[in-house]
Design a protein around this motif. Structure first.
Motif, mmCIF file in Angstrom:
data_model
loop_
_atom_site.group_PDB
_atom_site.id
_atom_site.type_symbol
_atom_site.label_atom_id
_atom_site.label_comp_id
_atom_site.label_asym_id
_atom_site.label_seq_id
_atom_site.Cartn_x
_atom_site.Cartn_y
_atom_site.Cartn_z
ATOM 1 N N TYR A 74 38.484 48.223 46.708
ATOM 2 C CA TYR A 74 37.897 48.002 45.377
ATOM 3 C C TYR A 74 36.864 46.887 45.488
ATOM 4 N N GLN A 76 34.758 44.030 43.885
ATOM 5 C CA GLN A 76 34.766 43.099 42.763
ATOM 6 C C GLN A 76 33.375 42.481 42.613
ATOM 7 N N SER A 181 34.723 39.183 37.396
ATOM 8 C CA SER A 181 35.666 40.300 37.429
ATOM 9 C C SER A 181 37.103 39.808 37.257
ATOM 10 N N TYR A 183 39.702 41.474 38.105
ATOM 11 C CA TYR A 183 40.583 42.210 39.014
ATOM 12 C C TYR A 183 40.740 41.513 40.356
ATOM 13 N N ARG A 184 41.860 41.789 41.004
ATOM 14 C CA ARG A 184 42.172 41.149 42.281
ATOM 15 C C ARG A 184 43.081 42.081 43.078
ATOM 16 N N TYR A 187 45.803 44.351 41.540
ATOM 17 C CA TYR A 187 45.645 44.317 40.096
ATOM 18 C C TYR A 187 44.278 44.912 39.783
ATOM 19 N N TYR A 188 44.302 46.222 39.551
ATOM 20 C CA TYR A 188 43.064 46.966 39.404
ATOM 21 C C TYR A 188 43.010 47.637 38.029
ATOM 22 N N PRO A 189 41.830 48.052 37.578
ATOM 23 C CA PRO A 189 41.735 48.738 36.288
ATOM 24 C C PRO A 189 42.478 50.070 36.311
ATOM 25 N N TRP A 192 40.793 53.203 37.832
ATOM 26 C CA TRP A 192 40.438 53.258 39.256
ATOM 27 C C TRP A 192 41.495 53.985 40.074
#
Length: 265
Positions: A74, A76, A181, A183-184, A187-189, A192
């Motif tokens: 992902y 960021q 962002s 997200y990490r 811990y994603y949307p 996704w």
């Protein structure tokens, strides 16, 4: 001009399919399309939308799996701002603690309605000073020595003023809130869904359309942006050099550097 570019896109697609079938990237960063990132940025209105689109499979921008877990990483996006300079830092978490920058987009406003940008691939993934920028062409009429009534027409590449891009006007608007962002790692949307990386030759063919309006350059447009970014650059102890001979550098609990090499595929 548009007709010529359309023909060029078609040619690039056909050439890529046949000529690049057995090609593997010389640098792991080639599995991320710098041109594709700029093409995406041109069509969005916000940085949040930009982050969402480059993380979608259909965009043909990202084919990176830097931690070799079999899934696309992902990407960021975080923004650094100082005066008239905005820097978009594209990076990815390789595990809970390891983060690697992939590329930076330096945007500098140089006039009331004038701004220029470049994207640079991180030197861990791309060759040093890999700079890409948008360009256009204009006709230049030159006199011909064969006679006073004869002339030559040449096409000259020019740097593009990106002030007309919706996202550029958005980030320079009054009361703009800098995008960081949320997200990490893990811990994603919700939207996704990671996918498996595809063969490089296929990826290269798919993003051929992105390479038409962008070019490499040796001229850095904003040295100030580079100075702002470098102290904040993030690199990982996990480094993937290329797909054919992967070198993984990682420190163990004792602080000793461990190097593992994969055999050629």
């Amino acid at each position: 001009m548009k007709k010529r570019l359309s023909i060029l896109v078609l040619f690039l697609g056909i050439y890529s399919f046949y000529a690049q079938e057995n090609v593997t990237p010389s640098n792991v960063g080639n599995n991320f399309s710098l041109e594709g990132a700029l093409a995406t940025l041109k069509d969005v209105s916000t940085i949040e939308e930009f982050e969402k689109l480059i993380n979608q499979e259909k965009s043909d921008v990202n084919n990176l799996d830097l931690n070799n877990d079999g899934e696309i990483d992902y990407i960021q996006v975080e923004e650094l701002v100082e005066n008239n300079i905005h820097i978009l830092v594209l990076s990815t978490f390789l595990d809970e603690n390891e983060k690697q920058d992939i590329a930076t987009i330096a945007i500098e406003k140089t006039g009331e309605e004038e701004a220029y940008l470049q994207i640079e691939g991180d030197s861990d993934l791309f060759p040093e000073n890999t700079l890409i920028e948008p360009f256009d062409s204009k006709e230049v009429i030159k006199s011909n020595s064969k006679g006073p009534s004869l002339f030559d027409i040449e096409w000259k590449s020019i740097v593009v003023n990106v002030w007309t891009w919706p996202v550029i006007r958005f980030i320079y608007a009054p009361n703009y809130v800098v995008w960081i962002s949320p997200y990490r790692w893990r811990y994603y949307p919700l939207w996704w869904k990671p996918w498996a990386p595809i063969r490089y030759s296929v990826f290269y063919s798919r993003n051929a359309r992105h390479r038409v309006y962008f070019r490499t350059t040796t001229i850095r447009r904003s040295t100030i942006a580079r100075k702002i970014y470098l102290p904040r650059r993030r690199t990982s102890t996990i480094i993937v050099r290329n797909n054919r001979n992967t070198t993984i550098v990682k420190k163990n609990k004792r602080g000793t550097t461990v190097i593992r090499k994969k055999s050629r595929r």
